[in-house]
Design an enzyme around this catalytic site. Sequence first.
Site, short mmCIF file in Angstrom:
data_model
loop_
_atom_site.label_atom_id
_atom_site.label_comp_id
_atom_site.label_asym_id
_atom_site.label_seq_id
_atom_site.Cartn_x
_atom_site.Cartn_y
_atom_site.Cartn_z
N HIS A 154 0.84 -1.21 0.00
CA HIS A 154 0.00 0.00 0.00
C HIS A 154 0.87 1.26 0.00
CE1 HIS A 154 -2.96 -2.73 2.35
NE2 HIS A 154 -3.49 -2.57 1.17
N LYS A 207 -16.15 -7.43 5.75
CA LYS A 207 -15.39 -8.42 6.51
C LYS A 207 -15.03 -7.86 7.90
CE LYS A 207 -11.59 -6.69 3.69
NZ LYS A 207 -10.80 -6.84 2.50
N ARG A 235 -2.48 -6.51 -8.09
CA ARG A 235 -1.45 -7.56 -8.04
C ARG A 235 -1.66 -8.52 -9.21
NH1 ARG A 235 -2.97 -8.27 -1.90
NH2 ARG A 235 -4.85 -7.56 -2.95
N SER A 284 -2.73 -7.82 3.30
CA SER A 284 -2.93 -7.59 4.73
C SER A 284 -3.31 -8.89 5.42
CB SER A 284 -4.04 -6.56 4.95
OG SER A 284 -3.69 -5.33 4.41
P1 ADP Z 1 -9.88 -3.70 0.09
O1 ADP Z 1 -10.52 -4.39 1.25
O2 ADP Z 1 -10.68 -2.57 -0.47
O3 ADP Z 1 -9.34 -4.62 -1.00
P2 ADP Z 1 -7.15 -3.37 0.94
O4 ADP Z 1 -6.71 -2.54 2.09
O5 ADP Z 1 -6.94 -4.85 1.03
O6 ADP Z 1 -8.66 -2.98 0.75
O7 ADP Z 1 -6.48 -2.86 -0.39
C1 ADP Z 1 -6.63 -1.54 -0.84
C2 ADP Z 1 -6.08 -1.44 -2.27
O8 ADP Z 1 -4.69 -1.75 -2.25
C3 ADP Z 1 -6.70 -2.41 -3.26
O9 ADP Z 1 -6.76 -1.77 -4.53
C4 ADP Z 1 -5.72 -3.56 -3.29
O10 ADP Z 1 -5.79 -4.27 -4.52
C5 ADP Z 1 -4.42 -2.81 -3.15
N1 ADP Z 1 -3.35 -3.64 -2.60
C6 ADP Z 1 -3.43 -4.54 -1.60
N2 ADP Z 1 -2.23 -5.12 -1.37
C7 ADP Z 1 -1.39 -4.57 -2.29
C8 ADP Z 1 -0.01 -4.79 -2.60
N3 ADP Z 1 0.73 -5.70 -1.96
N4 ADP Z 1 0.54 -4.05 -3.59
C9 ADP Z 1 -0.21 -3.14 -4.26
N5 ADP Z 1 -1.51 -2.91 -4.03
C10 ADP Z 1 -2.10 -3.62 -3.05
#
Ligand code: ADP
Length: 163
Positions: A18, A42, A91, A129
């Site tokens: 992120h 979730k 990803r 995450s």
């Molecule tokens: P959500 O629950 O909306 O998917 P996340 O916090 O998991 O929220 O992710 C927010 C954004 O960051 C999403 O667009 C996700 O695809 C992206 N993201 C998550 N992990 C990574 C990563 N390792 N590298 C780049 N982008 C990521």
Amino acid sequence: MSQTAIYPGTFDPITLGHVDIVTRASRLYSRVILAIVRSPNKQTYLTLDERIDLAQASLAHLKNVEIEPFDGLIVNFAQQHQAPVLIRGLRATSDFEYEFMMSQMNKMLNPQIETMFMMAGLDYQFLSSSLVKEVSSLGGDVSRLVPSEVFRHLEFKLNNLED
Ligand code: ADP
């Protein structure tokens, strides 16, 4: 570009994947708001306050990045902040279908708002995450996957839960 972009997500917790996306977005847009969903579908491991505090500590060096919680539709939040752009990270294998669907839905809800996708950095393609939480809860070392503030907080939380 003198525009505001919104980077929405759960950030439970914020990872280096992120941080990479928001850092790159902050070079392209004059202002980036990292929008943290208050009550996702979730169950979250961290509270909203924890997710906000950790994002703030991890991104304090990026002067044009702000952190804000949001409820409801992200397109409405974007409109309220005069932000015509949503940023999402992609990803290689895991994100395309869901992100494609969400971007079409958001386009239908508000055609003025564009979703911009940024490819995840090579080092972060397999980082999520949920994996960080799983490995950390089993005592694994996630220090190379998350900002140091997040690493310390996960350790602290784990030790306190065990007590
Ligand atoms: P959500 O629950 O909306 O998917 P996340 O916090 O998991 O929220 O992710 C927010 C954004 O960051 C999403 O667009 C996700 O695809 C992206 N993201 C998550 N992990 C990574 C990563 N390792 N590298 C780049 N982008 C990521």
